[in-house]
Motif scaffolding. Structure first.
Motif, mmCIF file in Angstrom:
data_model
loop_
_atom_site.group_PDB
_atom_site.id
_atom_site.type_symbol
_atom_site.label_atom_id
_atom_site.label_comp_id
_atom_site.label_asym_id
_atom_site.label_seq_id
_atom_site.Cartn_x
_atom_site.Cartn_y
_atom_site.Cartn_z
ATOM 1 N N THR A 99 0.833 -1.210 0.000
ATOM 2 C CA THR A 99 0.000 0.000 0.000
ATOM 3 C C THR A 99 0.862 1.252 0.000
ATOM 4 O O THR A 99 0.408 2.319 -0.392
ATOM 5 C CB THR A 99 -0.961 0.036 1.203
ATOM 6 O OG1 THR A 99 -0.224 0.086 2.423
ATOM 7 C CG2 THR A 99 -1.885 -1.176 1.203
ATOM 8 N N LYS A 100 2.126 1.128 0.447
ATOM 9 C CA LYS A 100 3.049 2.267 0.457
ATOM 10 C C LYS A 100 3.956 2.291 -0.770
ATOM 11 O O LYS A 100 4.414 3.352 -1.177
ATOM 12 C CB LYS A 100 3.930 2.234 1.706
ATOM 13 C CG LYS A 100 3.215 2.524 2.990
ATOM 14 C CD LYS A 100 4.205 2.519 4.143
ATOM 15 C CE LYS A 100 3.548 2.830 5.461
ATOM 16 N NZ LYS A 100 4.538 2.796 6.563
ATOM 17 N N CYS A 101 4.243 1.126 -1.332
ATOM 18 C CA CYS A 101 5.181 1.024 -2.461
ATOM 19 C C CYS A 101 4.676 1.842 -3.648
ATOM 20 O O CYS A 101 3.532 1.719 -4.072
ATOM 21 C CB CYS A 101 5.354 -0.433 -2.863
ATOM 22 S SG CYS A 101 6.460 -0.689 -4.275
ATOM 23 N N ILE A 102 5.573 2.688 -4.185
ATOM 24 C CA ILE A 102 5.216 3.512 -5.341
ATOM 25 C C ILE A 102 5.862 3.003 -6.632
ATOM 26 O O ILE A 102 5.737 3.626 -7.678
ATOM 27 C CB ILE A 102 5.583 4.995 -5.096
ATOM 28 C CG1 ILE A 102 7.080 5.153 -4.802
ATOM 29 C CG2 ILE A 102 4.731 5.582 -3.965
ATOM 30 C CD1 ILE A 102 7.563 6.596 -4.740
ATOM 31 N N GLY A 103 6.565 1.882 -6.534
ATOM 32 C CA GLY A 103 7.167 1.283 -7.727
ATOM 33 C C GLY A 103 8.296 2.076 -8.340
ATOM 34 O O GLY A 103 8.526 2.026 -9.541
ATOM 35 N N CYS A 104 9.031 2.808 -7.515
ATOM 36 C CA CYS A 104 10.087 3.683 -8.029
ATOM 37 C C CYS A 104 11.318 2.919 -8.510
ATOM 38 O O CYS A 104 12.093 3.422 -9.316
ATOM 39 C CB CYS A 104 10.488 4.711 -6.977
ATOM 40 S SG CYS A 104 11.323 4.022 -5.527
ATOM 41 N N GLY A 105 11.541 1.716 -7.973
ATOM 42 C CA GLY A 105 12.668 0.892 -8.408
ATOM 43 C C GLY A 105 13.965 1.115 -7.663
ATOM 44 O O GLY A 105 14.973 0.479 -7.973
ATOM 45 N N THR A 106 13.958 1.989 -6.682
ATOM 46 C CA THR A 106 15.181 2.248 -5.916
ATOM 47 C C THR A 106 15.682 0.977 -5.248
ATOM 48 O O THR A 106 16.872 0.673 -5.284
ATOM 49 C CB THR A 106 14.938 3.343 -4.861
ATOM 50 O OG1 THR A 106 14.486 4.516 -5.525
ATOM 51 C CG2 THR A 106 16.195 3.655 -4.081
ATOM 52 N N CYS A 107 14.800 0.227 -4.650
ATOM 53 C CA CYS A 107 15.183 -1.001 -3.950
ATOM 54 C C CYS A 107 15.714 -2.054 -4.926
ATOM 55 O O CYS A 107 16.676 -2.763 -4.620
ATOM 56 C CB CYS A 107 14.018 -1.563 -3.153
ATOM 57 S SG CYS A 107 12.531 -1.934 -4.125
ATOM 58 N N SER B 230 12.144 -7.673 -7.243
ATOM 59 C CA SER B 230 11.629 -7.459 -8.593
ATOM 60 C C SER B 230 10.242 -6.834 -8.454
ATOM 61 O O SER B 230 9.823 -6.487 -7.353
ATOM 62 C CB SER B 230 11.569 -8.779 -9.362
ATOM 63 O OG SER B 230 10.737 -9.708 -8.690
ATOM 64 N N PHE B 231 9.551 -6.700 -9.566
ATOM 65 C CA PHE B 231 8.205 -6.132 -9.549
ATOM 66 C C PHE B 231 7.162 -7.192 -9.870
ATOM 67 O O PHE B 231 7.404 -8.071 -10.695
ATOM 68 C CB PHE B 231 8.077 -5.002 -10.573
ATOM 69 C CG PHE B 231 8.871 -3.773 -10.221
ATOM 70 C CD1 PHE B 231 8.497 -2.973 -9.151
ATOM 71 C CD2 PHE B 231 9.978 -3.411 -10.956
ATOM 72 C CE1 PHE B 231 9.218 -1.836 -8.823
ATOM 73 C CE2 PHE B 231 10.714 -2.273 -10.635
ATOM 74 C CZ PHE B 231 10.331 -1.486 -9.569
ATOM 75 N N ASP B 232 6.005 -7.075 -9.235
ATOM 76 C CA ASP B 232 4.890 -7.954 -9.569
ATOM 77 C C ASP B 232 4.102 -7.353 -10.728
ATOM 78 O O ASP B 232 4.485 -6.311 -11.274
ATOM 79 C CB ASP B 232 4.008 -8.215 -8.343
ATOM 80 C CG ASP B 232 3.275 -6.979 -7.819
ATOM 81 O OD1 ASP B 232 3.265 -5.930 -8.499
ATOM 82 O OD2 ASP B 232 2.703 -7.072 -6.721
ATOM 83 N N GLY B 233 3.027 -7.958 -11.099
ATOM 84 C CA GLY B 233 2.217 -7.495 -12.216
ATOM 85 C C GLY B 233 1.579 -6.138 -12.006
ATOM 86 O O GLY B 233 1.180 -5.474 -12.962
ATOM 87 N N ASP B 234 1.498 -5.708 -10.760
ATOM 88 C CA ASP B 234 0.917 -4.403 -10.430
ATOM 89 C C ASP B 234 1.965 -3.303 -10.318
ATOM 90 O O ASP B 234 1.648 -2.179 -9.930
ATOM 91 C CB ASP B 234 0.137 -4.484 -9.117
ATOM 92 C CG ASP B 234 -1.082 -5.382 -9.208
ATOM 93 O OD1 ASP B 234 -1.706 -5.434 -10.288
ATOM 94 O OD2 ASP B 234 -1.409 -6.044 -8.199
ATOM 95 N N GLY B 235 3.236 -3.650 -10.598
ATOM 96 C CA GLY B 235 4.299 -2.660 -10.512
ATOM 97 C C GLY B 235 4.779 -2.399 -9.099
ATOM 98 O O GLY B 235 5.418 -1.386 -8.834
#
Length: 54
Positions: free
Chosen positions: A5-13, A23-28
Protein backbone atom coordinates in the motif's frame (compact mmCIF):
# COMPACT_ATOMS: atom_id res chain seq x y z
CA UNK A 1 8.43 -7.14 4.41
CA UNK A 2 7.14 -4.79 1.67
CA UNK A 3 3.98 -2.83 2.36
CA UNK A 4 2.35 -2.79 -1.06
CA UNK A 5 0.00 0.00 0.00
CA UNK A 6 3.05 2.27 0.46
CA UNK A 7 5.18 1.02 -2.46
CA UNK A 8 5.22 3.51 -5.34
CA UNK A 9 7.17 1.28 -7.73
CA UNK A 10 10.09 3.68 -8.03
CA UNK A 11 12.67 0.89 -8.41
CA UNK A 12 15.18 2.25 -5.92
CA UNK A 13 15.18 -1.00 -3.95
CA UNK A 14 15.55 -3.08 -7.11
CA UNK A 15 18.56 -1.05 -8.20
CA UNK A 16 20.32 -1.15 -4.82
CA UNK A 17 19.82 -4.82 -3.92
CA UNK A 18 23.25 -6.49 -4.10
CA UNK A 19 21.83 -9.97 -4.69
CA UNK A 20 19.00 -9.07 -7.10
CA UNK A 21 16.37 -10.38 -4.68
CA UNK A 22 13.78 -7.69 -5.50
CA UNK A 23 11.63 -7.46 -8.59
CA UNK A 24 8.20 -6.13 -9.55
CA UNK A 25 4.89 -7.95 -9.57
CA UNK A 26 2.22 -7.49 -12.22
CA UNK A 27 0.92 -4.40 -10.43
CA UNK A 28 4.30 -2.66 -10.51
CA UNK A 29 4.90 -3.20 -6.80
CA UNK A 30 8.16 -4.54 -5.39
CA UNK A 31 8.38 -8.15 -4.24
CA UNK A 32 11.22 -9.92 -2.45
CA UNK A 33 12.54 -13.39 -3.24
CA UNK A 34 13.25 -14.57 0.29
CA UNK A 35 15.46 -17.38 -1.00
CA UNK A 36 17.91 -14.75 -2.33
CA UNK A 37 17.54 -11.99 0.29
CA UNK A 38 20.53 -11.64 2.65
CA UNK A 39 18.80 -9.09 4.93
CA UNK A 40 21.52 -6.48 4.42
CA UNK A 41 19.08 -3.58 4.87
CA UNK A 42 20.09 -1.66 1.76
CA UNK A 43 16.55 -1.72 0.37
CA UNK A 44 15.00 -0.59 3.64
CA UNK A 45 17.44 2.31 3.91
CA UNK A 46 16.90 3.37 0.30
CA UNK A 47 13.08 3.27 0.16
CA UNK A 48 11.86 6.88 -0.10
CA UNK A 49 8.41 6.03 1.30
CA UNK A 50 9.34 3.56 4.06
CA UNK A 51 7.53 0.65 2.45
CA UNK A 52 10.22 -1.90 3.38
CA UNK A 53 10.78 -3.29 6.87
CA UNK A 54 13.18 -6.12 7.62
Amino acid sequence: MIDKTKCIGCGTCVAICPVEAISFDGDGKAIVDNTKCIHCGACEASCPVGAIKL
